[in-house]
Write an enzyme that holds these catalytic residues in place. Structure first.
Site, PDB file in Angstrom:
ATOM      1  N   SER A 371       0.829  -1.192   0.000  1.00  0.00           N
ATOM      2  CA  SER A 371       0.000   0.000   0.000  1.00  0.00           C
ATOM      3  C   SER A 371       0.873   1.255   0.000  1.00  0.00           C
ATOM      4  CB  SER A 371      -0.961  -0.048   1.197  1.00  0.00           C
ATOM      5  OG  SER A 371      -1.998   0.896   1.046  1.00  0.00           O
ATOM      6  N   ASP A 491      -8.535  -6.044  -5.399  1.00  0.00           N
ATOM      7  CA  ASP A 491      -8.167  -4.926  -4.538  1.00  0.00           C
ATOM      8  C   ASP A 491      -8.903  -3.685  -5.026  1.00  0.00           C
ATOM      9  OD1 ASP A 491      -7.013  -2.936  -3.027  1.00  0.00           O
ATOM     10  OD2 ASP A 491      -4.946  -3.630  -3.302  1.00  0.00           O
ATOM     11  N   HIS A 522      -6.790  -6.171  -0.531  1.00  0.00           N
ATOM     12  CA  HIS A 522      -5.618  -5.372  -0.138  1.00  0.00           C
ATOM     13  C   HIS A 522      -4.850  -6.099   0.966  1.00  0.00           C
ATOM     14  CE1 HIS A 522      -3.663  -1.517  -0.580  1.00  0.00           C
ATOM     15  NE2 HIS A 522      -3.700  -1.283   0.710  1.00  0.00           N
TER      16      HIS A 522
END
Length: 809
Positions: A371, A491, A522
């Protein structure tokens, strides 16, 4: 069970002998061994936890050689058959005889697993030794190699304390856990960055937390660097208070030929002078006791790699402002690498009196993280900084516009409606947690937040200079680091377009690229049973950071994709998409997707305004809204979306890349937005939304070090009616080009062409492909509940899919 392994390095028998001797599994002289002695010797080496002969004897007697004999009794004979070897082999990997495989025919094992291929039914000592090498590099049912399992049970305990043990120690091209994790050094330094992002007249100091093996005091080691703005804490309450109201109407934008003005971003004006250290030292004065939960980093600490974490500008115990993805944050990220490679100064304390170098580092760095963490790895790579050899970017943002916007609309990352760049800056501004520091900078920080808020231009959703400065794909020409990208095809936080565009933008550049696509949202994937992800990264990092000639670039597939229909199944490709010239085109007819062109025009209509009670309910129950949107039979949204479906498929359909949608649409007002979802319909069992935990604390990352769980994607126990494949959103005013804003005339038809989020999705026979056309997306777009009616001319609508050529038959 499928124990897929993509990091196995092919070896000759001579190489296997050298490596077995290097890890002390095989003595120097074995030329006089018989087959039974070879097997007996190797078996005894495989129970390092035993300290008495009686204990070892009991463990060996628990292994079946045949349906009637244990291995101890069997070895009284003078031969070893391949069948017996396989029986022992599979049991040591954790498979249960007569449950997972029959002892009379072990190669009928029900699981997919690596095992040696023998040409003779009676094995020679050399074949047994080679087979044992294969055993050591093969994954057990607990998701790690048998050698790693032996390591956890103490195999390297003696070698760990021996001065004659080679460090790093490699086996099958991968570093082994011979570094003492009970004596890890934790220390803190403060790197001086070449920036003054908070304009206080001093260069920003950045706190760095270091974890390194004690052995690095004697020999330099490489570094895994994770740049994590969350590392020093987050301001969750303040971030929530700043979160924007998404229950606001779409507004008309002034027409613009180009939303970009190409203003440059200055970072070096009036840079204050560097600090002068009073003296130099090799001894830090601060430590820390934080435990980080990124198990991939922790795994490498036992294998001769240091790990560092830095939160960057604007975080607790550092200086500067949070800027959310711009060049200032890139400079902050890169400054740490510059220190590691001897190009920048760090100090032992914020008072900056004693300078300290990274004397223990071999000046080779990799960046890791998911991320925001993986995003900053991309940002650092774009600078071409020397010493950064590779990045492993997981679920990373390659353009911040593609994270917070889409085609002229404010579109939230999935699960975070109302978040934006200013919200993320506030959430990660952990300087706020130091009261003395914060009280002196509070007003200046709020001014910085206002500037971010103005720059992000939430009112328009346009692609402006603010977003161009945060688009790393336009800054790739200096990249020298090789790149591994990991992303979830489901995601909807950092949407797959980020990795797809990054992958394709890298293709012309002279750097190596690898891509791993999984079926998760995610998440991290280094604890999956069906994929040797940790081994793959070990092979890669041993190659990149220790210059080991292990053929990692040739062994690891260029593209590796997890299948969505068959559990524990991964396929390799040379590109994504693999085929670009196999196009399947669907035409629209009322409620139907068909390959037959419509013979006449047909108009279908939907309205975006809901009854006020239902609108309020959906804003508080997003999952119910999604169910009612995607369920064909659901009544509440029937007038507010159109669903088109194919008949049940006669054969599988593999969709790859970015689906292209063509719509001929009119709005009843002088504005409008369009949302589309591509859906797999049919009442079938599908993979679970999140991986299932198969076993808690299933394995250890080293010897008596850190336990980790084992997870895997399995089929859900009950059938589901649908599965989202892809989606997309577009502002009608941005219908021709992202940087162009045009007027919308009410009731006038416009032809839209745009691409949805990329995918790799396999629909099995019997499933139906569906397309939903609607306006407000309660999970992602703003929600104005406006009285806008949309008309769709089906004769001007198409869905184009890049498919596997077999799907066209």
């Amino acid at each position: 069970m499928k124990l897929n392994q993509f990091a196995l390095r092919p070896t000759t028998f001579e190489e296997e002998v050298i490596e077995l001797q290097r890890i002390r599994f095989l003595p120097k002289d074995f030329s006089q061994w018989s087959s039974t002695f070879a097997l007996s010797y190797l078996l005894k080496r495989s129970f390092p936890e035993t300290t008495e002969e009686s204990s070892l004897q009991a463990k060996l007697e628990a292994l079946f050689a045949t349906p009637t004999d244990n291995i101890v009794d069997y070895l009284q004979q003078n031969l070893v058959t391949a069948k017996v070897f396989y029986n022992v082999y599979f049991q040591l990997l954790g498979f249960i005889p007569e449950v997972d495989f029959p002892l009379n025919d072990p190669l009928r094992i029900t699981s997919q697993v690596n095992y040696p291929q023998f040409t003779h039914s009676h094995l020679s000592p050399a074949e047994i030794i080679s087979g044992w090498y294969q055993l050591l590099i093969t994954h057990t049912v607990n998701g790690q190699t048998f050698l790693d399992e032996l390591t956890n049970r103490g195999y390297f305990q003696e070698q760990m304390t021996s001065s004659t043990t080679p460090r790093p120690l490699f086996f099958n091209g991968k570093a082994q856990a011979v570094f003492d994790t009970h004596r890890l050094i934790r220390e803190v330094v403060y790197v001086e960055s070449p920036q003054d992002s908070d304009h206080d007249g001093q260069r920003d100091l950045l706190k760095v937390n270091i974890i390194r093996p004690v052995e690095s005091n004697q020999q330099p080691v490489p570094v895994l660097y994770t740049a994590s703005p969350y590392d020093q804490g987050t301001n969750d309450y303040e971030g929530e208070q700043l979160t924007h109201n998404v229950n606001t109407p779409l507004t008309v934008k002034a027409p613009q030929a180009n939303t970009l003005h190409q203003t440059s971003q200055s970072t070096s004006l009036n840079l204050p002078p560097a600090r002068d250290a009073q003296n130099n030292t090799r001894q830090t004065v601060e430590s820390f006791n934080s435990n980080y939960d990124y198990s991939l980093n922790n795994y490498f600490l036992a294998r001769g790699f240091a790990v560092i974490y830095a939160a960057g500008i604007g975080t607790k115990d550092s200086q500067g402002w949070r800027t959310c993805g711009d060049q200032q944050e890139t400079i902050s990220t890169v400054a740490i690498i510059e220190w590691l490679t001897g190009q920048r100064t760090a100090f032992t304390t914020p008072s900056a009196q004693k300078a300290i170098t990274a004397w223990w580092c071999n000046q080779k760095v990799a960046m890791t993280g998911r991320s925001y963490l993986g995003t900053l790895a991309i940002a650092a790579a774009t600078t071409g900084i020397s010493g950064l050899k590779t990045i492993i970017s997981e679920a990373a943002i390659s353009s911040w516009y593609d994270y917070y916007r889409e085609h002229g609309l404010v579109v939230a990352p999935g699960g975070f409606p109302g978040e934006d760049a200013d919200v993320l800056a506030e959430e990660t501004f952990s300087r706020q947690k130091n009261a003395k520091d914060y009280l002196t900078i509070k007003d200046a920080w709020h001014n910085q937040l206002r500037q971010i808020g103005q720059g992000q231009e939430r009112s328009s959703g346009n692609y402006t200079d603010f977003w161009e400065q945060r688009n790393y794909r336009h800054q790739l020409q200096q990249i020298t680091a090789d790149i591994i990208m990991v992303h979830g095809l489901n995601d909807w936080n950092v949407k797959p377009k980020n990795v797809y565009k990054f992958w394709h933008a890298l293709q012309p550049l002279p750097v190596k690229q690898k891509l791993i696509l999984h079926q998760g949202p995610h998440i991290y994937i280094n604890d999956f049973r069906s994929l040797d992800f940790t081994d793959m990264m070990n092979l890669w990092l041993s190659y990149k950071l220790y210059d080991l000639d292990n053929q990692a670039d040739q062994i690891l597939p260029d593209v590796l994709i997890q299948d969505n229909a068959q559990p524990e199944t991964w396929s390799t490709q040379s590109d994504w998409p693999q085929n670009t010239d196999s196009i399947c085109t669907y035409q629209f007819q009322p409620e139907t997707l068909t390959k037959q062109a419509a013979s006449q025009s047909s108009i279908m209509q939907y309205n975006d305004q809901l009854p006020a009670p239902l609108f309020k309910y959906y804003t508080q129950h997003l999952q119910q809204w999604e169910h009612d949107l995607m369920s064909v039979q659901a009544e509440p949204l029937k007038a507010h979306r159109l669903i088109f479906q194919t008949p049940p498929l006669n054969q599988p359909l593999l969709i790859e890349g970015r689906p292209e949608i063509r719509l001929k649409i009119a709005s009843s007002q002088n504005l409008g937005l369009v949302s589309v979802r591509l859906v797999d319909y049919g009442n079938f069992r599908r993979l679970s939304a999140l991986p299932t935990t198969l076993a808690t604390q299933a394995s250890d990352l080293g010897y008596q070090y850190q336990k980790v769980d084992l997870r895997e994607y399995l089929l859900q126990k009950k059938p589901t009616a649908y599965q989202l494949i892809s989606l997309g959103h577009l502002n009608l005013q941005n219908r021709t080009r992202l940087t162009q804003v045009k007027s919308v005339v009410a009731q006038q038809y416009y032809s839209l062409v745009w691409q949805l989020q990329p995918t790799h999705y396999r629909l099995l026979a019997g499933h139906q492909l569906g397309l939903i056309v609607y306006a407000t997306d309660f999970q992602m777009t703003i929600r104005g509940n406006q009285a806008i009616t949309y008309n769709l001319d089906l004769q001007g609508c198409q869905l184009k899919l890049n498919v596997n050529p077999d799907s066209l038959l």
